[in-house]
Design a protein around this motif. Structure first.
Motif, PDB file in Angstrom:
ATOM      1  N   LYS A 167      33.128  28.872  41.455  1.00 60.00           N
ATOM      2  CA  LYS A 167      33.980  27.766  41.911  1.00 60.00           C
ATOM      3  C   LYS A 167      34.786  27.196  40.742  1.00 60.00           C
ATOM      4  O   LYS A 167      35.958  26.856  40.899  1.00 60.00           O
ATOM      5  N   ARG A 168      34.141  27.061  39.578  1.00 60.77           N
ATOM      6  CA  ARG A 168      34.818  26.528  38.405  1.00 60.77           C
ATOM      7  C   ARG A 168      35.967  27.444  37.977  1.00 60.77           C
ATOM      8  O   ARG A 168      37.064  26.981  37.662  1.00 60.77           O
ATOM      9  N   GLU A 169      35.720  28.757  37.998  1.00 58.45           N
ATOM     10  CA  GLU A 169      36.765  29.720  37.632  1.00 58.45           C
ATOM     11  C   GLU A 169      37.936  29.660  38.608  1.00 58.45           C
ATOM     12  O   GLU A 169      39.097  29.712  38.198  1.00 58.45           O
ATOM     13  N   GLU A 170      37.633  29.533  39.901  1.00 54.73           N
ATOM     14  CA  GLU A 170      38.688  29.410  40.907  1.00 54.73           C
ATOM     15  C   GLU A 170      39.495  28.134  40.694  1.00 54.73           C
ATOM     16  O   GLU A 170      40.733  28.144  40.767  1.00 54.73           O
ATOM     17  N   ALA A 171      38.795  27.031  40.425  1.00 51.08           N
ATOM     18  CA  ALA A 171      39.474  25.754  40.202  1.00 51.08           C
ATOM     19  C   ALA A 171      40.349  25.815  38.955  1.00 51.08           C
ATOM     20  O   ALA A 171      41.481  25.303  38.954  1.00 51.08           O
ATOM     21  N   ASN A 172      39.851  26.452  37.906  1.00 53.42           N
ATOM     22  CA  ASN A 172      40.644  26.589  36.682  1.00 53.42           C
ATOM     23  C   ASN A 172      41.881  27.444  36.919  1.00 53.42           C
ATOM     24  O   ASN A 172      42.956  27.151  36.387  1.00 53.42           O
ATOM     25  N   ALA A 173      41.746  28.486  37.722  1.00 55.43           N
ATOM     26  CA  ALA A 173      42.890  29.339  38.046  1.00 55.43           C
ATOM     27  C   ALA A 173      43.926  28.548  38.845  1.00 55.43           C
ATOM     28  O   ALA A 173      45.141  28.644  38.592  1.00 55.43           O
ATOM     29  N   GLU A 174      43.472  27.747  39.815  1.00 57.14           N
ATOM     30  CA  GLU A 174      44.378  26.920  40.609  1.00 57.14           C
ATOM     31  C   GLU A 174      45.072  25.878  39.735  1.00 57.14           C
ATOM     32  O   GLU A 174      46.257  25.595  39.907  1.00 57.14           O
TER      33      GLU A 174
END
Length: 93
Positions: free
Chosen positions: A73-80
């Protein structure tokens, strides 16, 4: 007892943030967790509570799946966030 890791994380997420910028010292080191711990501890002491912070070691094995899900989730949020910054979308930042 207070889970120090969770307390530090909460402080880093909430205290001293402006958009994606975090409170830092002159060298750019994040310091929001220090202020968060200080002020929360101060409020507890003023209320007559003597806090005991627990710094646990390695997370238990059964928490492995949860930690992996959080990491994803953190990686997805950072990508967004990176995408929003790239597009200049201040609302999403």
């Amino acid at each position: 007892a207070i889970d120090a890791s969770m307390h530090i994380y909460q402080s880093m997420v909430v205290v001293g943030r402006s958009g994606d910028a975090m409170l830092t010292d002159a060298d750019g080191q994040v310091t929001s967790h220090l202020l968060g711990m200080f002020y929360r501890t101060l409020r507890m002491l003023e209320a007559g509570i003597k806090p005991i912070y627990v710094f646990e070691g390695k997370p238990p094995t059964m928490k492995k799946g949860e930690l992996a899900a959080r990491r994803e989730k953190r990686e997805e949020a950072n990508a967004e966030l990176a995408k929003a910054k790239e597009e200049g979308n201040a609302e999403l930042v």
